[in-house]
Write an enzyme that holds these catalytic residues in place. Structure first.
Site, short mmCIF file in Angstrom:
data_model
loop_
_atom_site.label_atom_id
_atom_site.label_comp_id
_atom_site.label_asym_id
_atom_site.label_seq_id
_atom_site.Cartn_x
_atom_site.Cartn_y
_atom_site.Cartn_z
N GLY A 167 67.30 16.92 4.49
CA GLY A 167 67.75 15.55 4.24
C GLY A 167 69.13 15.40 3.64
O GLY A 167 69.30 14.63 2.68
N HIS A 221 73.11 18.29 17.35
CA HIS A 221 72.77 17.45 18.50
C HIS A 221 74.05 16.98 19.18
O HIS A 221 74.30 15.77 19.27
CB HIS A 221 71.95 16.24 18.05
CG HIS A 221 70.74 16.57 17.22
ND1 HIS A 221 70.17 15.67 16.35
CD2 HIS A 221 70.00 17.69 17.12
CE1 HIS A 221 69.13 16.23 15.75
NE2 HIS A 221 69.00 17.46 16.19
N SER A 239 63.81 21.26 7.16
CA SER A 239 62.49 21.21 7.82
C SER A 239 62.44 22.12 9.04
O SER A 239 61.37 22.41 9.56
CB SER A 239 62.17 19.77 8.23
OG SER A 239 63.19 19.30 9.09
N GLU A 240 63.61 22.57 9.52
CA GLU A 240 63.65 23.48 10.68
C GLU A 240 63.77 24.95 10.25
O GLU A 240 64.16 25.80 11.05
CB GLU A 240 64.83 23.12 11.60
CG GLU A 240 64.76 21.75 12.23
CD GLU A 240 63.72 21.64 13.34
OE1 GLU A 240 62.80 22.48 13.41
OE2 GLU A 240 63.82 20.69 14.12
N HIS A 254 72.37 24.60 14.17
CA HIS A 254 71.59 23.66 14.99
C HIS A 254 72.21 22.27 14.84
O HIS A 254 72.44 21.81 13.73
CB HIS A 254 70.12 23.64 14.56
CG HIS A 254 69.38 22.48 15.16
ND1 HIS A 254 69.29 22.30 16.53
CD2 HIS A 254 68.72 21.43 14.61
CE1 HIS A 254 68.60 21.20 16.78
NE2 HIS A 254 68.25 20.65 15.62
N GLY A 294 70.63 18.15 11.93
CA GLY A 294 71.19 19.49 12.05
C GLY A 294 70.90 20.36 10.84
O GLY A 294 70.48 19.87 9.78
N ASN A 295 71.10 21.65 11.00
CA ASN A 295 70.94 22.59 9.90
C ASN A 295 71.70 23.86 10.19
O ASN A 295 71.95 24.20 11.34
CB ASN A 295 69.45 22.86 9.60
CG ASN A 295 68.57 22.68 10.81
OD1 ASN A 295 68.52 23.55 11.66
ND2 ASN A 295 67.92 21.53 10.92
N HIS A 321 66.47 17.12 22.64
CA HIS A 321 66.64 17.29 21.20
C HIS A 321 68.08 17.68 20.82
O HIS A 321 68.76 16.90 20.18
CB HIS A 321 65.62 18.34 20.72
CG HIS A 321 65.69 18.62 19.26
ND1 HIS A 321 64.72 19.34 18.60
CD2 HIS A 321 66.61 18.32 18.32
CE1 HIS A 321 65.03 19.44 17.31
NE2 HIS A 321 66.19 18.83 17.12
ZN LIG Z 1 67.47 18.76 15.50
#
Ligand SMILES: [Zn+2]
Length: 227
Positions: A47, A98, A76-77, A96, A30-31, A159
């Site tokens: 991370g 899951h 990374s997103e 974001h 997530g982010n 995802h």
């Molecule tokens: Zn994701």
């Protein structure tokens, strides 16, 4: 509008903890990001567990993704977040995660029924599923682009989920509403019957409480149960 950095950081720490505690993310998944100003964006570092954020775990970048300050690499997103802010000037925060039940619907290729629960009709509307794209690549960014133009909540096939809002608490609340809807739908399906409230009642809710941003999209409400 220039937001107070300290307030933004404590809101994102709070949301990260709620997201992790509710099981919407595992490990470092997530982010989260917030639009700080016309040329600055705060995003979680790459991370890190969202349940254990602190002020050192954020990176400030510009809208080209160049790091302005922060000790670590951005998520990374980040490209996905940058795209949302370019496409939606009204959006000031992006979440974001899951969440397992909602993500399960995306894995099964099933839409969340959109005329079951008043709260969902008013705050989310129809939740589309963006076709699968490899995380961290432009493939994922492009698969989402058309959907975020018209929706505040989007499922990412196989995802997770992306929710948008005027601030990080609102963006997170949409994630919670989406997951709650997925869990209730799952229970109703296990019980063997899913009854829609019908178009007339959907219209009544919209007249009373307004329409969610998402209902401006191409997809209309489906009052029939879809599986
Ligand atoms: Zn994701």
């Amino acid at each position: 509008m220039i937001l107070q950095l300290e307030q933004v950081e404590s809101d994102v720490i709070h949301v990260g903890k709620r997201m992790y505690d509710r099981g919407y993310v595992a490990s470092n998944d997530g982010n989260l990001s917030v639009r700080l100003s016309e040329d600055r964006l705060l995003i979680t570092m790459s991370g890190v567990s969202k349940g254990f954020l602190d002020r050192d775990k954020f990176v400030i970048v510009d809208y080209d993704g160049a790091v302005i300050s922060g000790k670590h690499d951005p998520s990374s997103e980040m490209k996905m977040h940058l795209m949302v802010y370019r496409e939606r000037p009204d959006v000031h925060a992006v979440a974001h995660a899951h969440p397992p039940a909602a993500t399960g619907f995306s894995v099964a290729g099933l839409h969340l029924p959109d005329a079951l629960l008043p709260e969902v009709i008013v705050s989310l509307g129809f939740v589309p599923i963006a076709p699968y794209g490899t995380p961290g690549t432009m493939e994922l960014v492009e698969s989402l682009r058309g959907f975020v133009r018209n929706h505040d909540a989007v499922l990412l096939e196989n995802h997770g989920a992306l929710t948008l809002g005027p601030d990080i608490i609102s963006a997170y609340h949409k994630m919670e509403t989406m997951e709650h809807c997925a869990q209730i739908t799952l229970v109703a399906r296990m019980l063997g019957q899913v009854n829609s409230i019908g178009q007339e009642n959907v219209d009544k809710l919209h007249r009373l409480y307004g329409r969610p941003y998402s209902s401006g999209g191409n997809e209309g409400y489906r009052t029939e149960e879809t599986t």
